[in-house]
Design a protein around this motif. Structure first.
Motif, PDB file in Angstrom:
ATOM      1  N   PRO B  62       0.807  -1.222   0.000  1.00 20.80           N
ATOM      2  CA  PRO B  62       0.000   0.000   0.000  1.00 20.80           C
ATOM      3  C   PRO B  62       0.839   1.271   0.000  1.00 20.80           C
ATOM      4  O   PRO B  62       0.440   2.274  -0.584  1.00 20.80           O
ATOM      5  CB  PRO B  62      -0.812  -0.114   1.299  1.00 20.80           C
ATOM      6  CG  PRO B  62      -0.902  -1.562   1.558  1.00 20.80           C
ATOM      7  CD  PRO B  62       0.394  -2.123   1.078  1.00 20.80           C
ATOM      8  N   GLN B  65       1.695   1.926  -3.464  1.00 18.99           N
ATOM      9  CA  GLN B  65       0.518   2.431  -4.161  1.00 18.99           C
ATOM     10  C   GLN B  65       0.296   3.903  -3.872  1.00 18.99           C
ATOM     11  O   GLN B  65       0.006   4.703  -4.763  1.00 18.99           O
ATOM     12  CB  GLN B  65      -0.728   1.651  -3.732  1.00 18.99           C
ATOM     13  CG  GLN B  65      -0.780   0.236  -4.233  1.00 18.99           C
ATOM     14  CD  GLN B  65      -1.957  -0.506  -3.636  1.00 18.99           C
ATOM     15  OE1 GLN B  65      -2.019  -0.724  -2.439  1.00 18.99           O
ATOM     16  NE2 GLN B  65      -2.887  -0.906  -4.480  1.00 18.99           N
ATOM     17  N   VAL B  66       0.422   4.246  -2.597  1.00 17.92           N
ATOM     18  CA  VAL B  66       0.232   5.644  -2.208  1.00 17.92           C
ATOM     19  C   VAL B  66       1.285   6.515  -2.875  1.00 17.92           C
ATOM     20  O   VAL B  66       1.007   7.630  -3.322  1.00 17.92           O
ATOM     21  CB  VAL B  66       0.287   5.784  -0.677  1.00 17.92           C
ATOM     22  CG1 VAL B  66       0.415   7.234  -0.278  1.00 17.92           C
ATOM     23  CG2 VAL B  66      -0.946   5.182  -0.060  1.00 17.92           C
ATOM     24  N   PHE B  69       0.056   7.176  -6.265  1.00 19.47           N
ATOM     25  CA  PHE B  69      -1.034   8.163  -6.251  1.00 19.47           C
ATOM     26  C   PHE B  69      -0.494   9.577  -6.207  1.00 19.47           C
ATOM     27  O   PHE B  69      -1.089  10.492  -6.785  1.00 19.47           O
ATOM     28  CB  PHE B  69      -1.909   8.028  -4.996  1.00 19.47           C
ATOM     29  CG  PHE B  69      -2.721   6.787  -4.928  1.00 19.47           C
ATOM     30  CD1 PHE B  69      -3.252   6.390  -3.721  1.00 19.47           C
ATOM     31  CD2 PHE B  69      -2.951   6.016  -6.048  1.00 19.47           C
ATOM     32  CE1 PHE B  69      -4.006   5.243  -3.632  1.00 19.47           C
ATOM     33  CE2 PHE B  69      -3.705   4.866  -5.963  1.00 19.47           C
ATOM     34  CZ  PHE B  69      -4.239   4.471  -4.742  1.00 19.47           C
TER      35      PHE B  69
ATOM     36  N   ILE C 148      -6.714   4.360   2.060  1.00 26.49           N
ATOM     37  CA  ILE C 148      -7.335   4.248   0.742  1.00 26.49           C
ATOM     38  C   ILE C 148      -6.711   3.123  -0.072  1.00 26.49           C
ATOM     39  O   ILE C 148      -7.426   2.358  -0.723  1.00 26.49           O
ATOM     40  CB  ILE C 148      -7.218   5.589  -0.004  1.00 26.49           C
ATOM     41  CG1 ILE C 148      -8.205   6.567   0.594  1.00 26.49           C
ATOM     42  CG2 ILE C 148      -7.478   5.408  -1.484  1.00 26.49           C
ATOM     43  CD1 ILE C 148      -9.633   6.081   0.561  1.00 26.49           C
ATOM     44  N   ALA C 149      -5.405   2.999  -0.008  1.00 28.17           N
ATOM     45  CA  ALA C 149      -4.765   1.921  -0.767  1.00 28.17           C
ATOM     46  C   ALA C 149      -5.252   0.563  -0.270  1.00 28.17           C
ATOM     47  O   ALA C 149      -5.575  -0.329  -1.050  1.00 28.17           O
ATOM     48  CB  ALA C 149      -3.247   2.034  -0.631  1.00 28.17           C
ATOM     49  N   LEU C 150      -5.330   0.426   1.058  1.00 30.71           N
ATOM     50  CA  LEU C 150      -5.815  -0.841   1.602  1.00 30.71           C
ATOM     51  C   LEU C 150      -7.269  -1.074   1.215  1.00 30.71           C
ATOM     52  O   LEU C 150      -7.678  -2.201   0.945  1.00 30.71           O
ATOM     53  CB  LEU C 150      -5.674  -0.856   3.128  1.00 30.71           C
ATOM     54  CG  LEU C 150      -4.281  -1.268   3.585  1.00 30.71           C
ATOM     55  CD1 LEU C 150      -4.071  -0.910   5.034  1.00 30.71           C
ATOM     56  CD2 LEU C 150      -4.102  -2.751   3.381  1.00 30.71           C
ATOM     57  N   PHE C 151      -8.042   0.009   1.186  1.00 31.19           N
ATOM     58  CA  PHE C 151      -9.437  -0.101   0.785  1.00 31.19           C
ATOM     59  C   PHE C 151      -9.523  -0.664  -0.630  1.00 31.19           C
ATOM     60  O   PHE C 151     -10.315  -1.563  -0.905  1.00 31.19           O
ATOM     61  CB  PHE C 151     -10.106   1.269   0.869  1.00 31.19           C
ATOM     62  CG  PHE C 151     -11.491   1.310   0.317  1.00 31.19           C
ATOM     63  CD1 PHE C 151     -11.750   1.818  -0.939  1.00 31.19           C
ATOM     64  CD2 PHE C 151     -12.547   0.830   1.065  1.00 31.19           C
ATOM     65  CE1 PHE C 151     -13.034   1.857  -1.440  1.00 31.19           C
ATOM     66  CE2 PHE C 151     -13.835   0.860   0.570  1.00 31.19           C
ATOM     67  CZ  PHE C 151     -14.079   1.367  -0.698  1.00 31.19           C
ATOM     68  N   ILE C 152      -8.718  -0.136  -1.521  1.00 35.38           N
ATOM     69  CA  ILE C 152      -8.723  -0.617  -2.900  1.00 35.38           C
ATOM     70  C   ILE C 152      -8.369  -2.097  -2.957  1.00 35.38           C
ATOM     71  O   ILE C 152      -9.033  -2.893  -3.632  1.00 35.38           O
ATOM     72  CB  ILE C 152      -7.717   0.183  -3.743  1.00 35.38           C
ATOM     73  CG1 ILE C 152      -8.161   1.628  -3.836  1.00 35.38           C
ATOM     74  CG2 ILE C 152      -7.571  -0.417  -5.126  1.00 35.38           C
ATOM     75  CD1 ILE C 152      -7.137   2.503  -4.493  1.00 35.38           C
ATOM     76  N   ASN C 153      -7.335  -2.486  -2.224  1.00 33.75           N
ATOM     77  CA  ASN C 153      -6.914  -3.890  -2.260  1.00 33.75           C
ATOM     78  C   ASN C 153      -7.989  -4.808  -1.694  1.00 33.75           C
ATOM     79  O   ASN C 153      -8.286  -5.853  -2.250  1.00 33.75           O
ATOM     80  CB  ASN C 153      -5.621  -4.061  -1.462  1.00 33.75           C
ATOM     81  CG  ASN C 153      -4.493  -3.244  -2.049  1.00 33.75           C
ATOM     82  OD1 ASN C 153      -4.576  -2.801  -3.186  1.00 33.75           O
ATOM     83  ND2 ASN C 153      -3.454  -3.027  -1.275  1.00 33.75           N
ATOM     84  N   PHE C 154      -8.569  -4.395  -0.581  1.00 32.39           N
ATOM     85  CA  PHE C 154      -9.593  -5.242   0.031  1.00 32.39           C
ATOM     86  C   PHE C 154     -10.849  -5.300  -0.827  1.00 32.39           C
ATOM     87  O   PHE C 154     -11.544  -6.305  -0.859  1.00 32.39           O
ATOM     88  CB  PHE C 154      -9.925  -4.704   1.434  1.00 32.39           C
ATOM     89  CG  PHE C 154      -9.023  -5.247   2.493  1.00 32.39           C
ATOM     90  CD1 PHE C 154      -9.473  -5.410   3.786  1.00 32.39           C
ATOM     91  CD2 PHE C 154      -7.718  -5.588   2.194  1.00 32.39           C
ATOM     92  CE1 PHE C 154      -8.636  -5.901   4.767  1.00 32.39           C
ATOM     93  CE2 PHE C 154      -6.868  -6.078   3.164  1.00 32.39           C
ATOM     94  CZ  PHE C 154      -7.330  -6.239   4.460  1.00 32.39           C
ATOM     95  N   ARG C 155     -11.149  -4.221  -1.483  1.00 28.99           N
ATOM     96  CA  ARG C 155     -12.313  -4.210  -2.355  1.00 28.99           C
ATOM     97  C   ARG C 155     -12.133  -5.255  -3.445  1.00 28.99           C
ATOM     98  O   ARG C 155     -13.039  -6.008  -3.761  1.00 28.99           O
ATOM     99  CB  ARG C 155     -12.493  -2.822  -2.964  1.00 28.99           C
ATOM    100  CG  ARG C 155     -13.598  -2.735  -3.997  1.00 28.99           C
ATOM    101  CD  ARG C 155     -13.705  -1.341  -4.570  1.00 28.99           C
ATOM    102  NE  ARG C 155     -12.515  -0.946  -5.320  1.00 28.99           N
ATOM    103  CZ  ARG C 155     -12.350   0.263  -5.861  1.00 28.99           C
ATOM    104  NH1 ARG C 155     -13.279   1.177  -5.716  1.00 28.99           N
ATOM    105  NH2 ARG C 155     -11.252   0.551  -6.519  1.00 28.99           N
ATOM    106  N   LEU C 157     -10.355  -7.887  -3.293  1.00 24.14           N
ATOM    107  CA  LEU C 157     -10.343  -9.229  -2.731  1.00 24.14           C
ATOM    108  C   LEU C 157     -11.627  -9.551  -1.995  1.00 24.14           C
ATOM    109  O   LEU C 157     -11.732 -10.599  -1.359  1.00 24.14           O
ATOM    110  CB  LEU C 157      -9.172  -9.369  -1.759  1.00 24.14           C
ATOM    111  CG  LEU C 157      -7.796  -9.347  -2.405  1.00 24.14           C
ATOM    112  CD1 LEU C 157      -6.731  -9.222  -1.333  1.00 24.14           C
ATOM    113  CD2 LEU C 157      -7.588 -10.607  -3.219  1.00 24.14           C
ATOM    114  N   ASN C 158     -12.589  -8.632  -2.048  1.00 21.82           N
ATOM    115  CA  ASN C 158     -13.861  -8.867  -1.372  1.00 21.82           C
ATOM    116  C   ASN C 158     -13.711  -9.044   0.130  1.00 21.82           C
ATOM    117  O   ASN C 158     -14.433  -9.819   0.755  1.00 21.82           O
ATOM    118  CB  ASN C 158     -14.549 -10.100  -1.958  1.00 21.82           C
ATOM    119  CG  ASN C 158     -16.038  -9.888  -2.030  1.00 21.82           C
ATOM    120  OD1 ASN C 158     -16.527  -8.797  -1.753  1.00 21.82           O
ATOM    121  ND2 ASN C 158     -16.753 -10.936  -2.365  1.00 21.82           N
ATOM    122  N   LEU C 159     -12.744  -8.350   0.698  1.00 16.24           N
ATOM    123  CA  LEU C 159     -12.526  -8.461   2.130  1.00 16.24           C
ATOM    124  C   LEU C 159     -13.165  -7.322   2.912  1.00 16.24           C
ATOM    125  O   LEU C 159     -12.985  -7.221   4.114  1.00 16.24           O
ATOM    126  CB  LEU C 159     -11.023  -8.462   2.440  1.00 16.24           C
ATOM    127  CG  LEU C 159     -10.361  -9.827   2.377  1.00 16.24           C
ATOM    128  CD1 LEU C 159      -8.860  -9.669   2.492  1.00 16.24           C
ATOM    129  CD2 LEU C 159     -10.876 -10.718   3.489  1.00 16.24           C
TER     130      LEU C 159
END
Lengths: 444, 340, 303
Positions: B62, B65-66, B69, C148-155, C157-159
């Motif tokens: 992440p 990724q950031v 961004f 936000i990055a984690l949100f994207i990854n989890f989204r 992966l359906n987590l």
């Protein structure tokens, strides 16, 4: 011949049905969409028993009015105000677990609409009976270009709270009709009630301050062909700003403690602030809306004499008040736009929106309700109802207004600096330039 | 007069744990150990895999990724996939560096950390030294209460301090107005004094709050360190006639130096970008002159409409600043063998 | 003048000086205990205020003169919190959710951190220093930027909307500091014991469980306290990953926000919630603090 008669009969029946639809009797769904098993409604704030009762009543009406949806469950979710942006964003971005209908503070609507989160309901609204009755300024707030993205649900304006008996004892027979009279009355009240302040002027109070800018004939910012031009430093705006700042600086009718505070006091504080002071009798006049009633301390004094009057104009008439309130919108990503709109219509029917608004200290968004005299007999609400006839929203509904006001706090920062003695012209010019940049670009 | 110092007992203090021990000389054991280590050369990597996967997937990736961004115009439309991401080069960074609010936040963060970190360390060390001298029961009691402060959830603690310093009905203003004038008290200055409406008062409250929350950790770490100092060292020092300050300087401090440096590093990192406490105290973003970098990052990245590209750029800038501040320490630690 | 109880200088002192030394030792003990009490009182004061407010009715919370004890103590604030009427779900649901997520995070991060700490403390390998430095650097990143990055990854992966996903995140974020701390504790265990066991023919797994683990247990307890408090308090990830459509999955930090209004807040309820909310970490803490003191003692100084 027979065809014409048949056609006429059909037309008559349709007209009658349409009329009947407006009166809330049995309906068919707006369009033949599928019937949802459940509709999710996002309400702002948190649940109270009164709200649950009201909503249950609405759902019963909904099922009766639209038999096709008789089995549809309505799931109400409460979202605390502080969480709403995150919740909208994540629902929209994940494409899942969004609402079908959402309530929005009316200042949120333009931004959320521009981000594409709300469904375009222009044709629905135009076909809706009560739609033509909505206060024009409120509907304009929910309109982007020529498309409507939400409908107003309830609204409120600010006025000035006062106590009738205090006015009578001070010999004030009518509410002040100009700023000069307002200040004179404040000073008189301070003399007659030693130990109190006359008129509270918190510095972190954009929605109150703008009334004075508008009242002096100025504008916060104007949209000139798609580009925002900030006008805080026009002579009229500056007159309004100076008047408000002077309530503390030179007229001394507002105490020092309100600097840096909202009308409810310091954010997060448990006590202090103009709301509490007015309730406890330490402040004689207090700028806020009818909803402030819910915030007064339990041990408020002399509440039977509470009354209101509109913020006067600079030399006559009224200063326009900012029209706050909530809207209802259909979520862009909903699977059941038709059913959702039908539920919105039920929630926002004239009778339902009126009953809801009254219970919260707000007004319904329908013009004929406001001018129809329903409130003029209520001494407390009469002043606010009068204030609600002269309102303005722009530019507080601008796409980037939330950044200017909530994120960068342009006007509160400016007023706080002024009340702390900063140079007037420099401070206002700086705020003006900042405001213009933010409104146009979203950044400082 | 023998001079006692840590150098005299290399085996016990400051031992480095690198590498297999020298072969004691007995063949079978040495050979056995050598084979053990050689055969299990992969062992460290295997042991690390779960942690590396966890940290790599959920933190490092992440972060990258950031970082990406920060060079893009990433906002809600991009997040929802309704608009494409576009490269904006260094635009986000220049927006930040040109924003006067960034520099105000940076200044506040630096000054704040410069005050809070030493105060926390000094207070914690003082309490740690105290705990070392107390009898067993008393020591447990006092350390338990200090750790209560640390265990209180941040938001609750912040709100409590907010109330204590409330202009209306808060204990501090009430007490200060009753203090006699010659002590600096009196109603004229202190009645209704608003601690959160300007920079210095609000950061004073924040300092007290963070020191209150932070010193227990320091105290217990210092106490632990002190408990490993052999009593004989102190006794010998006293026999030699050393005063308390000299004992501290020559024995206690050198022993605690590794701990101090770790605590210093962690405190700087935590206090520099501290967010929830300052956010609540400064009125949830209402007072721009009071921002620190934690609030600034939050406001830029999470207000409406949020700009994640800008937030990412800010995060990178913050990390670089912290790296610069701490690089000196990290290098020193490596040289001192703390990282070997 | 240093005092070490029971370590008075023995030889060649006149009785008068011994007497003097003993009295001042007692005086010193009194002074130290006094200081200890002062520290405890000052530290506890804000917490006492929080608890006292939780029992105050609204009128007393708004009073102009501060009173430390409520004049008319009430349980109504606690009632509002425990009933869960603000959302319509019982407080204990959120409590369980928080407990689940925290327990998983604590256990998982402790285990993974211990394994990593053994690797770092016992072996020399190529990326050792880089790994340690990386652990340090990731602690410098503000968490809000990573959401936000984690949100994207989890989204992808359906987590999202799952407490397990949350627990994963908490585990990962607790790792760096846990590894750093455990490294010291592992390093403090005398190598001779492991070598002796190896000579006796024990394999690495047995050495790990029978020798290393029991000696490191106090250190493990120490890192678990850090992880507990972190996961228990965490709000931003919880808010982002859990949809309001499923309030039954909320953790306690989100529940508290339901008492914060648009313009004002229910402070009695917030303080009551906060009081209830501090109890589990404190209980956990008091249970393990004895082992913790030992653990820190063993590990903190070395390295």
């Amino acid at each position: 011949m027979r065809n014409y008669k048949a056609a006429g009969a059909i037309l008559a029946v349709s007209a009658l049905t349409a009329l009947a639809a407006g009166c809330g009797s049995s309906n068919t769904p707006s369009s033949s969409g599928s019937v949802p098993a459940q509709l999710t409604v996002w309400r702002m704030g948190n649940s109270t028993p009164a709200q649950v009762t009201w909503m249950n009543g609405v759902v019963t009406q909904f099922h009766k009015a639209y038999p096709a949806y008789a089995k549809t469950k309505v799931h109400v979710v409460f979202v605390p105000w502080g969480n709403r942006t995150t919740d909208w964003t994540t629902a929209f971005s994940s494409g899942k677990n969004g609402p079908d209908i959402t309530e929005l503070g009316n200042t949120d609507t333009p931004t959320q609409a521009s981000l594409g989160m709300l469904a375009n309901i222009s044709s629905d609204v135009h076909q809706w009976g009560p739609g033509s009755n909505i206060v024009k300024g409120m509907l304009a707030n929910d309109t982007l270009g020529s498309s409507v993205y939400a409908v107003p649900w309830f609204g409120g304006v600010r006025g000035i709270w006062y106590r009738k008996d205090q006015f009578a004892k001070a010999g004030i027979t009518a509410p002040p009709a100009s700023w000069a009279q307002l200040v004179a009355d404040a000073k008189l009240l301070m003399k007659k009630n030693p130990g109190t302040y006359g008129l509270g002027a918190p510095s972190d109070y954009t929605n109150g301050i703008v009334s004075f800018i508008w009242g002096a004939g100025g504008q916060v910012a104007v949209d000139q062909g798609g580009k925002w031009v900030a006008e805080l430093n026009s002579p009229q705006s500056e007159a309004g700003i100076k008047f408000y700042a002077d309530l503390y600086l030179t007229e001394h009718v507002s105490p020092k403690t309100y600097i840096g505070q909202t009308e409810l006091g310091a954010p997060g504080a448990t006590s202090g602030g103009s709301n509490e002071d007015f309730g406890l009798g330490k402040l004689d006049m207090y700028i806020d809306g009818p909803w402030a009633k819910a915030e007064f301390p339990k041990n408020s004094v002399d509440t039977a004499n509470f009354a209101s009057f509109p913020i006067p104009g600079e030399s006559s008439g009224q200063s326009p008040a900012f029209a706050g309130g909530s809207d209802l919108a259909v979520w862009k990503l909903t699977k059941y736009p038709a059913a959702s709109w039908d539920l919105v219509k039920t929630m926002d029917s004239v009778s339902n929106s009126t009953s809801f608004a009254n219970s919260q200290g707000f007004f319904p968004p329908f013009a004929n309700q406001l001018t129809g005299g329903a409130y003029s007999s209520n001494p407390l609400l009469a002043g606010f109802a009068k204030a609600a006839t002269v309102t303005q929203i722009s530019p507080l509904n601008a796409k980037n207004w939330a950044i200017a006001d909530t994120t960068d706090a342009v006007i509160p920062t400016m007023m706080k600096a002024l009340m702390q003695g900063a140079n007037f012209t420099q401070t206002v010019n700086k705020a003006n330039a900042e405001l213009q940049t933010i409104l146009n670009t979203g950044k400082k | 007069m023998t001079k006692l110092s840590t150098q005299d007992r290399p085996g016990q203090l400051g031992r480095s744990w690198g590498g297999p021990p020298a072969d004691p000389g007995g063949l079978p054991a040495g050979a056995r150990i050598g084979t053990f280590v050689r055969r299990h050369r992969l062992a460290p990597y295997l042991l690390l895999v779960p942690a590396v996967v966890g940290v790599g997937w959920l933190i490092v990736w992440p972060t990258i990724q950031v970082g990406v961004f920060s060079f893009q115009n990433y906002g809600i439309e991009q997040l929802a996939g309704v608009a494409p991401t576009q490269w904006v080069g260094l635009a986000n960074f220049s927006t930040i560096l040109r924003d006067p609010e960034f520099w105000v936040s940076l200044r506040n963060s630096v000054v704040f950390a410069a005050v809070v970190v030493p105060l926390t360390l000094v207070t914690g060390t003082g309490v740690g030294l105290l705990l070392n001298r107390l009898g067993r029961r008393m020591s447990v009691f006092v350390s338990a209460t200090t750790l209560l402060a640390w265990a209180t959830p941040t938001v609750a603690a912040t709100v409590i301090f907010y109330w204590i310093f409330n202009p209306d009905g808060g204990v501090v203003d009430w007490a200060l107005t009753r203090l006699p004038g010659w002590l600096g008290g009196g109603a004229a200055t202190w009645a209704g004094f608003n601690w959160t409406s300007s920079v210095v008062p609000v950061y004073t409250v924040a300092t007290l709050l963070l020191v209150w929350q932070g010193f227990p950790f320091v105290a217990v770490s210092v106490l632990a360190g002190l408990k490993t100092v052999p009593a004989e060292l102190y006794e010998a020092a006293r026999v030699d006639g050393a005063g308390p300050w000299r004992v501290f300087r020559k024995i206690t401090y050198p022993l605690l130096k590794p701990i101090f440096l770790v605590l210093l590093l962690l405190s700087v990192i935590w206090d520099f970008g501290v967010f929830p406490q300052l956010f609540i105290l400064t009125g949830s973003g209402a007072n721009l002159d009071e921002y620190n970098l934690g609030i600034y990052v939050y406001q830029q990245a999470f207000s409406t409409p949020p700009s994640y590209g800008l937030g990412g750029a800010l995060a990178l800038v913050l990390t670089v600043i912290l790296l610069i501040i701490t690089v000196g320490y990290v290098r020193a630690s490596i040289r001192q063998g703390a990282l070997q | 003048m240093t005092t070490h109880p029971g370590s008075l200088p023995v030889t060649g002192l006149a009785p008068a000086r011994v007497m003097h030394a003993r009295t001042s030792a007692r005086l010193r003990a009194v002074a130290l205990n006094g200081a200890g009490v002062v520290v405890a009182v000052v530290t506890l004061a804000p917490i006492v205020w929080m608890i006292s407010t939780a029992f105050k009715p609204r009128t007393e919370i708004f009073s102009l003169t501060p009173h430390i004890l409520p004049a008319h103590p009430t349980l109504s604030n606690f009632g509002r919190v425990l009933s869960g009427n603000a959302i319509g779900i019982s407080f204990w649901t959120f409590f369980q959710n928080s407990l689940f997520v925290t327990a998983v995070a604590v256990l998982a991060s402790s285990l993974l951190a211990l394994l990593a700490a053994v690797a770092v403390a016992r072996f020399r390998f190529r990326f050792r220093t880089s790994f340690l430095i990386m652990l340090l650097v990731v602690q410098m990143l503000p968490q809000q930027a990573l959401v936000i990055a984690l949100f994207i990854n989890f989204r992808a992966l359906n987590l999202l909307d799952s407490l397990s996903g949350l627990a994963l995140v908490y585990t990962a974020f607790a790792l760096p500091i846990s590894i750093w701390m455990l490294r010291n504790f592992v390093a403090a265990v005398p190598r001779e014991m492991e070598e002796a066991a190896a000579i006796d023919g024990a394999g690495p797994v047995r050495i790990f469980w029978r020798i290393l683990f029991p000696l490191v247990a106090p250190g493990l307890v120490a890192t678990s306290v850090f992880s507990f408090i972190y996961a228990w308090n965490e709000y931003i990830f919880a808010l982002t990953f859990l949809s309001p459509n499923f309030p039954a999955k909320f953790t306690l930090p989100i529940y508290v926000t339901y008492f914060m209004g648009q313009r004002s807040s229910d402070w009695g309820a917030i303080m009551a919630a906060s009081t209830l909310y501090t109890i589990p970490p404190i209980v956990f803490f008091l249970l393990v603090q004895r082992k913790m003191a030992r653990g820190l003692v063993a590990g903190a100084v070395k390295g």
